[in-house]
Design a protein around this motif. Structure first.
Motif: not given
Length: 290
Positions: A159-184
């Motif tokens: 449930g929390i991961i779903d909410i965090l993905f929504k927050q990530l979507a709101q980070s605009g163009t920075a979401f790709a970088g945030n996703l990269l760091v999260a995967f790392c």
């Protein structure tokens, strides 16, 4: 809508791959670890995150840190929950985590509760309960405290991961970088976990990880894109994703793995379709019924 459908298809494909891996005794934990390496590479090649100014990620450090820790942690918890409580209860806990992101849609993201959404959500939860019901689920058995704790961990974690993905979507163009760091971060933690267990790597685990990584990357990116495309209606994405995955998964399980669908399960699929109609096309339906 297309992003949501693509995400549902990728999520079901991930489930099918994991089911095949378990049947073939492919080490799933190794596949998950390799999956993060593939996800990092694909993020760099496809999303091309702008890393020229690392300071841009400071305001959202908590976001990629939380995802980086939760993604591998919840996977480990899910694995232990399946061992302790069984796959039926664990899967139910994962799907019923829908309650948390739906609640967040109204409390955190400020979505307005409309008549169609309310009816659609009521139908959605009814469909989920019916789809997750198994023939032996009515048998009474005392759940050990460890089982309860693990199932609560699965419920809260997804449930929390779903909410965090929504927050990530709101980070605009920075979401790709945030996703990269999260995967790392997720990859580092998963490899550290396997190293601590004294893992012996296998060819099957690595190959499975490559396939899992490609599907998982597409699943997450299309899911975030769906949130961006329907940014004012997070409930549609949260509910549509959960309903779609479990309905499609039920049908694929019956077709590909000869799993039995009870009359209640079949009725639930019809209820789920009605829920989707209310969630996405309420105004049209109300006009037809008027």
């Amino acid at each position: 809508m297309l992003y949501l459908l693509a995400s549902i298809a990728c999520s079901v494909a991930v489930s099918v791959l994991l089911k095949i891996a378990r049947r073939q005794q492919i080490p799933v934990e190794q596949a998950v670890a390799v999956n993060y390496i593939v996800a990092v590479v694909l993020t760099m090649l496809v999303l091309k995150p702008d890393l020229s100014n690392p300071a841009q990620f400071l305001p959202t450090w908590w976001l990629f840190a939380a995802l980086g820790v939760l993604l591998p942690t919840v996977f480990v918890i899910m694995g232990r929950a399946v061992e302790a409580a069984g796959i039926v209860k664990s899967d139910a806990a994962q799907r019923l985590s829908l309650f948390l992101p739906v609640a967040a849609s109204f409390i955190v993201f400020g979505e307005t509760l409309q008549e169609g959404r309310l009816i659609g959500l009521a139908l959605a939860f009814t469909a989920l309960f019916c789809l997750l019901w198994k023939a032996d689920s009515g048998k009474k058995s005392a759940a050990a405290p460890q089982q309860i704790g693990l199932l609560l961990g699965v419920w809260a974690g997804y449930g929390i991961i779903d909410i965090l993905f929504k927050q990530l979507a709101q980070s605009g163009t920075a979401f790709a970088g945030n996703l990269l760091v999260a995967f790392c971060l997720a990859g580092i933690l998963m490899f550290a976990y396997l190293s601590a267990k004294g893992c012996r790597w296998s060819k099957e685990g690595i190959i499975g990880g490559v396939l899992l990584g490609a599907l998982n990357f597409l699943n997450i990116v299309t899911y975030i894109s769906a949130h961006q495309a329907m940014q004012d209606n997070p409930t549609l994405v949260f509910a549509g994703m959960n309903i779609g995955v479990i309905c499609a998964g039920t049908l694929v399980g019956a077709w590909a793995f000869k799993e039995k669908i009870s009359g209640l399960n079949a009725a639930a699929i019809c209820i789920a379709l009605a829920a989707v109609a209310c969630l996405f096309y309420w105004d049209t339906l109300r006009g037809l019924l008027a």
